[in-house]
Design a protein around this motif. Structure first.
Motif, PDB file in Angstrom:
ATOM      1  N   ASN A  75      14.895  61.423 -32.958  1.00 45.39           N
ATOM      2  CA  ASN A  75      14.444  62.254 -32.302  1.00 45.39           C
ATOM      3  C   ASN A  75      12.876  61.635 -31.062  1.00 45.39           C
ATOM      4  N   ASN A  76      13.088  62.180 -30.051  1.00 48.95           N
ATOM      5  CA  ASN A  76      11.323  62.025 -29.238  1.00 48.95           C
ATOM      6  C   ASN A  76      10.234  63.473 -29.211  1.00 48.95           C
ATOM      7  N   TYR A  77       9.935  63.767 -29.735  1.00 48.77           N
ATOM      8  CA  TYR A  77       8.905  64.331 -29.533  1.00 48.77           C
ATOM      9  C   TYR A  77       7.320  63.908 -30.168  1.00 48.77           C
ATOM     10  N   TYR A  78       6.641  63.415 -29.219  1.00 46.15           N
ATOM     11  CA  TYR A  78       5.922  62.956 -29.034  1.00 46.15           C
ATOM     12  C   TYR A  78       4.645  63.831 -29.547  1.00 46.15           C
ATOM     13  N   GLU A  79       4.758  64.751 -29.765  1.00 45.49           N
ATOM     14  CA  GLU A  79       3.688  66.110 -30.430  1.00 45.49           C
ATOM     15  C   GLU A  79       3.575  65.187 -32.003  1.00 45.49           C
ATOM     16  N   CYS A 133      19.472  59.845 -22.598  1.00 41.18           N
ATOM     17  CA  CYS A 133      18.374  59.388 -22.881  1.00 41.18           C
ATOM     18  C   CYS A 133      17.923  58.391 -21.798  1.00 41.18           C
ATOM     19  N   TRP A 143      24.841  72.726 -28.646  1.00 39.47           N
ATOM     20  CA  TRP A 143      23.941  73.534 -28.604  1.00 39.47           C
ATOM     21  C   TRP A 143      24.268  74.268 -28.694  1.00 39.47           C
ATOM     22  N   THR A 168       5.027  73.531 -22.879  1.00 36.26           N
ATOM     23  CA  THR A 168       5.349  72.991 -24.651  1.00 36.26           C
ATOM     24  C   THR A 168       3.514  73.399 -25.272  1.00 36.26           C
ATOM     25  N   TYR A 187       2.355  69.251 -23.264  1.00 33.26           N
ATOM     26  CA  TYR A 187       3.672  68.737 -22.838  1.00 33.26           C
ATOM     27  C   TYR A 187       4.572  69.508 -21.976  1.00 33.26           C
ATOM     28  N   GLN A 215      12.269  69.166 -35.578  1.00 38.87           N
ATOM     29  CA  GLN A 215      12.021  68.524 -34.555  1.00 38.87           C
ATOM     30  C   GLN A 215      13.416  67.883 -33.335  1.00 38.87           C
ATOM     31  N   ASN A 216      14.005  69.494 -33.161  1.00 38.72           N
ATOM     32  CA  ASN A 216      14.784  69.397 -31.744  1.00 38.72           C
ATOM     33  C   ASN A 216      14.284  70.506 -30.986  1.00 38.72           C
ATOM     34  N   ARG A 221      13.801  75.769 -26.446  1.00 40.04           N
ATOM     35  CA  ARG A 221      13.500  74.464 -26.083  1.00 40.04           C
ATOM     36  C   ARG A 221      14.548  74.495 -24.462  1.00 40.04           C
ATOM     37  N   PHE A 230      14.617  63.794 -21.109  1.00 41.40           N
ATOM     38  CA  PHE A 230      12.933  64.175 -21.347  1.00 41.40           C
ATOM     39  C   PHE A 230      12.449  65.335 -20.332  1.00 41.40           C
ATOM     40  N   ILE A 233      12.196  69.850 -22.384  1.00 42.23           N
ATOM     41  CA  ILE A 233      11.331  69.896 -22.978  1.00 42.23           C
ATOM     42  C   ILE A 233      10.628  71.625 -24.833  1.00 42.23           C
ATOM     43  N   LYS A 234      10.844  70.651 -25.834  1.00 42.87           N
ATOM     44  CA  LYS A 234      10.729  71.627 -26.416  1.00 42.87           C
ATOM     45  C   LYS A 234       9.398  72.587 -26.696  1.00 42.87           C
TER      46      LYS A 234
HETATM   47  N1  MTE Z   1       9.483  67.885 -26.044  1.00 40.92           N
HETATM   48  C1  MTE Z   1       8.181  67.773 -26.219  1.00 40.92           C
HETATM   49  N2  MTE Z   1       7.896  68.854 -26.141  1.00 40.92           N
HETATM   50  N3  MTE Z   1       7.712  66.349 -26.467  1.00 40.92           N
HETATM   51  C2  MTE Z   1       7.824  65.316 -26.465  1.00 40.92           C
HETATM   52  O1  MTE Z   1       8.053  64.612 -26.531  1.00 40.92           O
HETATM   53  N4  MTE Z   1      10.711  64.316 -25.553  1.00 40.92           N
HETATM   54  C3  MTE Z   1      11.585  64.850 -24.639  1.00 40.92           C
HETATM   55  C4  MTE Z   1      12.060  66.286 -24.919  1.00 40.92           C
HETATM   56  N5  MTE Z   1      11.791  66.752 -25.307  1.00 40.92           N
HETATM   57  C5  MTE Z   1       9.868  65.575 -26.009  1.00 40.92           C
HETATM   58  C6  MTE Z   1      10.442  66.313 -25.442  1.00 40.92           C
HETATM   59  C7  MTE Z   1      12.612  63.441 -24.658  1.00 40.92           C
HETATM   60  S1  MTE Z   1      11.877  61.793 -24.282  1.00 40.92           S
HETATM   61  C8  MTE Z   1      14.155  63.833 -24.540  1.00 40.92           C
HETATM   62  S2  MTE Z   1      15.244  61.958 -25.126  1.00 40.92           S
HETATM   63  C9  MTE Z   1      14.201  64.951 -25.585  1.00 40.92           C
HETATM   64  O2  MTE Z   1      13.011  65.618 -26.166  1.00 40.92           O
HETATM   65  C10 MTE Z   1      14.823  64.557 -26.729  1.00 40.92           C
HETATM   66  O3  MTE Z   1      15.331  65.814 -27.615  1.00 40.92           O
HETATM   67  P1  MTE Z   1      16.106  65.406 -28.713  1.00 40.92           P
HETATM   68  O4  MTE Z   1      15.397  64.476 -29.919  1.00 40.92           O
HETATM   69  O5  MTE Z   1      16.368  66.604 -29.253  1.00 40.92           O
HETATM   70  O6  MTE Z   1      17.067  64.507 -29.256  1.00 40.92           O
END
Ligand code: MTE
Length: 315
Positions: A75-79, A133, A143, A168, A187, A215-216, A221, A230, A233-234
């Motif tokens: 996953n990508n979720y920099y927080e 990505c 989903w 976020t 974010y 994590q998703n 989201r 990217f 947003i989550k």
């Molecule tokens: N949302 C938040 N709040 N923070 C993040 O870092 N990363 C994004 C996106 N949403 C991100 C985010 C990126 S770079 C990608 S590729 C996707 O979430 C990845 O979603 P996944 O982890 O469910 O595959």
């Protein structure tokens, strides 16, 4: 296993027994003769509250979905850290109930709304979407969510609402990654109004028939399948209708590398790597790279939104 408190109304939650038989059905339908697990072993059982959702076949792709493990461990979720394994390791304790989303800006109805109330009038749909990505890997994800347009319309955006900005949660106590300056926090992401109202744009609350793992992006989201991941947003806490193009955290981080549109486009390379092909996660070490499709394979549905635009300049 920690039981999550559902933030959904009763008609959206599936009794466990029914869900299990339903999952078998989904597997059969998804697999179309190929293993659902795309070559990997499904070591972990899906977690979360089972959801009652109807498959939207028209808007789903008919290729096998990635495994639960693929989708929830890479996953990508920099927080929660910048490594692919960090979100699964660090996001588990994020408190996602109760959850409030604040609606603001150019709309007749604004203010805070509990997630249950935001979701209540809507039937949940399952949609199997390709996810591409910007780092040139891809997955296929089942989903569960509701059309973004249906939610936005309820707040009666005014004629000044040209864009939608999403924000976020920004909580250093729960999100260790926001102490780093790798991105601007909170974010943020944005869509043009017509993109947000497109039937493919989805507010997701679940995957594989269950509430989203943290994590998703639990509990809410965005999923915009023709754009780089990217944009998805989550952990959304704010939705604002705005007149001016909103800047995203990725645009703030590096405006020459990440544009507002972020449409998947094999003919516009990232300045540091090609976008012409992608590695499908779960395909195994020796799997061939796949060619990347314009708009991630959704060109027929969305290309009209960009007619007349120079997509090399407005990337
Ligand atoms: N949302 C938040 N709040 N923070 C993040 O870092 N990363 C994004 C996106 N949403 C991100 C985010 C990126 S770079 C990608 S590729 C996707 O979430 C990845 O979603 P996944 O982890 O469910 O595959």
């Amino acid at each position: 296993m920690r039981k999550r408190i559902p933030t959904l109304s009763e008609h959206q939650v599936t009794p466990e027994g029914q869900y299990l038989s339903r999952r078998t059905l989904i597997s059969g339908a998804l697999a179309t003769g190929v293993s659902l697990l795309s070559g990997t072993s499904d070591a972990t059982s899906p977690t979360g509250t089972p959801l009652r959702a109807t498959r939207n076949s028209t808007l789903s792709v008919s290729v096998p979905a990635n495994s639960w493990d693929d989708i929830t461990s890479y996953n990508n979720y920099y927080e929660f850290g910048t490594d692919k394994a960090d979100p699964a390791a660090n996001a588990g304790k994020l408190i996602t109930h109760p959850w409030t989303v604040t609606i603001g800006g150019e709309a007749d109805i604004t203010g805070p709304i509990a997630l249950e109330d935001l979701l209540k009038p809507h039937a949940l749909e399952e949609r199997i979407y390709r996810l591409r990505c910007v780092e040139a890997w891809s997955m296929v994800v089942p989903w569960v969510g509701i059309p973004l347009a249906d939610v936005l319309k309820r707040f009666k955006p005014t004629s000044k609402a040209k864009f939608v900005r999403f924000t976020t949660l920004n909580d250093p106590a729960q999100m260790p990654g926001v102490r780093s300056r790798v991105l601007s926090w909170p974010y943020t992401e944005g869509l043009r109004m017509d993109e947000a109202m497109h039937p493919l744009s989805l507010l997701a609350v679940g995957l594989y028939g269950r509430t989203l793992p943290n994590q998703n992006g639990a509990p809410l989201r965005l999923v915009v399948p023709w754009k780089y991941g990217f944009k998805s947003i989550k952990a959304i806490v704010r939705i604002d209708f705005v007149e001016r193009l909103p800047r995203s955290s990725w645009m703030n981080a590096n405006p020459t590398e990440y544009g507002f549109y972020a449409n998947v486009n094999p003919s516009v390379d990232h300045p540091r790597w090609s976008q012409a092909s992608e590695r499908h996660i779960g395909g195994g070490l020796f799997a061939a790279r796949q060619p990347t499709l314009p708009f991630n394979g959704y060109a027929e549905q969305v290309a009209d939104l960009y007619r007349g635009m120079d997509l090399k300049a407005q990337f």
